[in-house]
Write an enzyme that holds these catalytic residues in place. Structure first.
Site, short mmCIF file in Angstrom:
data_model
loop_
_atom_site.label_atom_id
_atom_site.label_comp_id
_atom_site.label_asym_id
_atom_site.label_seq_id
_atom_site.Cartn_x
_atom_site.Cartn_y
_atom_site.Cartn_z
N ARG A 102 0.97 -1.15 -0.15
CA ARG A 102 -0.04 0.00 0.07
C ARG A 102 0.98 1.12 0.05
O ARG A 102 1.63 1.43 1.01
CB ARG A 102 -0.84 0.05 1.03
CG ARG A 102 -1.44 1.34 1.50
CD ARG A 102 -2.60 1.20 2.50
NE ARG A 102 -3.81 0.48 2.12
CZ ARG A 102 -4.69 0.71 2.56
NH1 ARG A 102 -5.17 1.53 3.71
NH2 ARG A 102 -6.17 0.16 1.92
N HIS A 129 -7.70 0.92 -6.42
CA HIS A 129 -7.84 -0.01 -5.14
C HIS A 129 -8.23 -1.08 -5.61
O HIS A 129 -9.26 -1.65 -5.03
CB HIS A 129 -8.46 0.71 -4.09
CG HIS A 129 -8.34 0.22 -2.83
ND1 HIS A 129 -7.63 -0.92 -2.24
CD2 HIS A 129 -9.09 0.48 -1.58
CE1 HIS A 129 -7.63 -1.28 -1.20
NE2 HIS A 129 -8.71 -0.42 -0.39
N GLN A 132 -10.05 -3.72 -2.98
CA GLN A 132 -11.29 -3.27 -2.64
C GLN A 132 -12.52 -3.64 -3.48
O GLN A 132 -13.56 -4.11 -3.38
CB GLN A 132 -11.30 -1.93 -2.27
CG GLN A 132 -12.47 -1.37 -1.80
CD GLN A 132 -13.02 -1.91 -0.42
OE1 GLN A 132 -12.20 -1.68 0.33
NE2 GLN A 132 -14.32 -2.20 -0.29
N ASP A 220 -17.30 7.44 -1.23
CA ASP A 220 -15.90 7.20 -0.46
C ASP A 220 -15.48 8.58 0.00
O ASP A 220 -16.19 9.80 -0.59
CB ASP A 220 -14.96 6.93 -1.27
CG ASP A 220 -13.51 6.70 -1.02
OD1 ASP A 220 -13.42 6.48 0.11
OD2 ASP A 220 -12.49 6.83 -1.67
N CYS A 260 -16.21 1.76 0.87
CA CYS A 260 -15.15 1.03 1.10
C CYS A 260 -14.67 1.12 2.66
O CYS A 260 -13.92 0.25 3.20
CB CYS A 260 -14.05 1.34 0.17
SG CYS A 260 -13.60 3.20 0.19
N ARG A 288 -13.76 -8.38 1.89
CA ARG A 288 -12.37 -8.16 1.62
C ARG A 288 -11.44 -9.42 1.98
O ARG A 288 -10.62 -9.66 1.10
CB ARG A 288 -11.71 -7.03 2.61
CG ARG A 288 -12.26 -5.61 2.18
CD ARG A 288 -11.95 -5.15 0.98
NE ARG A 288 -10.31 -5.15 0.67
CZ ARG A 288 -9.63 -3.92 1.26
NH1 ARG A 288 -10.17 -3.13 1.62
NH2 ARG A 288 -8.44 -4.21 0.98
N1 NVA Z 1 -9.90 7.01 -1.27
C1 NVA Z 1 -9.59 6.45 -0.09
C2 NVA Z 1 -9.77 5.09 -0.13
C3 NVA Z 1 -9.34 4.26 1.29
C4 NVA Z 1 -9.78 2.69 1.44
C5 NVA Z 1 -8.07 6.67 0.39
O1 NVA Z 1 -7.12 6.69 -0.81
O2 NVA Z 1 -7.80 7.21 1.36
N1 CP Z 2 -11.29 -0.06 2.64
C1 CP Z 2 -9.98 -0.21 2.98
O1 CP Z 2 -8.96 -0.21 2.11
O2 CP Z 2 -9.79 -0.12 4.37
P1 CP Z 2 -8.43 0.23 5.23
O3 CP Z 2 -7.87 1.67 4.66
O4 CP Z 2 -8.94 0.06 6.68
O5 CP Z 2 -7.39 -0.91 4.77
#
Ligand code: NVA
Ligand code: CP
Length: 302
Positions: A102, A129, A132, A220, A260, A288
């Protein structure tokens, strides 16, 4: 070598095959049927950003598959002090059997795949993502029985989630609309991809128009990880893009709501809508685990 870097790299058929495997693995998990398909394999999990769902579901998923998950906080690794990603990829390839990462730039994930010799799985970048969206598609199929012919509408920022939903939704036979404020559209590359699907894709600046006859509404956060400084400006720009019960009145009957998570109640979604759809949203979170186990097996099984 198989990698899971973005859904653009996979056909609709391949995505559906992974979803079928996810359903099977969920069934086996729920019925206590052992499925140690990755016995003896180690997954390194590099996190440059915070996580609850991704970290726990990958860690537990690897354990359930008979493998070993290794949590690697980027802050504690040399990569956090500037060691090139190319070297990190080559070194980790000597120790472990797969990497979940990540991070911020998609290019970093692609570089790991290019220079390493083990499967790389994208656990979220600023661009997409995909893990997800595997869980999202799995959840929609569970509730609706199919993906083909359904309409999914994403309300919010043209961000990593929007990008993966557009690609995953269109590839699996859904129609997809996006409602975002001007200046917050998905990137050109994604809009170019969507163009090929003709009227199965629509980009709107009015949430009400975009959600007409939707079977799934998705939202989101307005400020993603790394955009905390812009949160106030974004909150202004996104005024009118909250998924509330009035907006939901324009959708099809039995329209699902997905998120998400983490959710900011009172911003992108009201507490009322979130709680009315909590079953779907928390099934989505649970999925997930199952969807990622399917991705892990597809990428890492000999
Ligand atoms: N768009 C959000 C998704 C989190 C799962 C982010 O990148 O923070
Ligand atoms: N939806 C998601 O990716 O959650 P986290 O940021 O908690 O991993």
């Amino acid at each position: 070598m198989k990698h899971f870097l973005k859904l653009l790299d996979y056909s609709g058929k391949e995505i559906i095959e992974m979803l079928n495997l996810a359903d099977q693995l969920k069934y086996e998990q729920k019925h206590g049927i052992e499925h140690k398909l990755l016995a003896g394999k180690t997954l390194g999990m590099i996190f440059q950003k915070a996580s609850t769902r991704t970290r726990v579901s990958f860690e537990v998923g690897m354990y359930q598959l008979g493998g070993y998950p290794l949590f690697l906080s980027a802050n504690d690794m040399q990569i956090g002090r500037g060691e090139p990603v190319e070297d990190t990829a080559r070194v980790l390839s000597r120790f472990i059997d797969g990497i979940m990462i990540r991070t911020f730039e998609q290019a970093e994930v692609e570089a790991l795949a290019e220079h390493g010799t083990i499967p790389i799985i994208n656990g979220l970048t600023d661009f997409c993502h995909p893990c997800q969206v595997m869980a999202d598609l799995m959840t929609i199929r569970e509730y609706k029985g199919t993906l083909e012919g359904l309409k999914m509408c994403f309300v919010g920022d043209g961000n990593n989630m929007a990008n993966s939903l557009i690609v995953g939704g269109l590839k699996t036979g859904m129609s997809v609309t996006i409602a975002c404020p001007e200046g917050y559209e998905p990137p050109k590359e994604i809009l170019e991809f969507a163009k090929a699907y003709g009227d199965k894709f629509g980009l709107y600046h009015s949430p009400k128009e975009a959600v007409q006859n939707a079977d799934v509404v998705y939202t989101d956060v307005w400020a993603s990880m790394g955009q905390e400084q812009e949160a106030k400006d974004r909150a202004k720009a996104f005024k009118g893009f909250c998924v509330d019960s009035e907006l939901m009145s324009y959708t099809n009957k039995d329209c699902m709501v997905l998120h998400c998570l983490p959710a900011h109640r009172g911003e992108e979604i009201t507490a009322e809508v979130l709680e009315a759809h909590a079953n779907e949203i928390f099934d989505e979170a649970e999925n997930r685990l199952h969807a990622q186990k399917a991705v892990l097996v597809t990428m890492m099984k000999d």
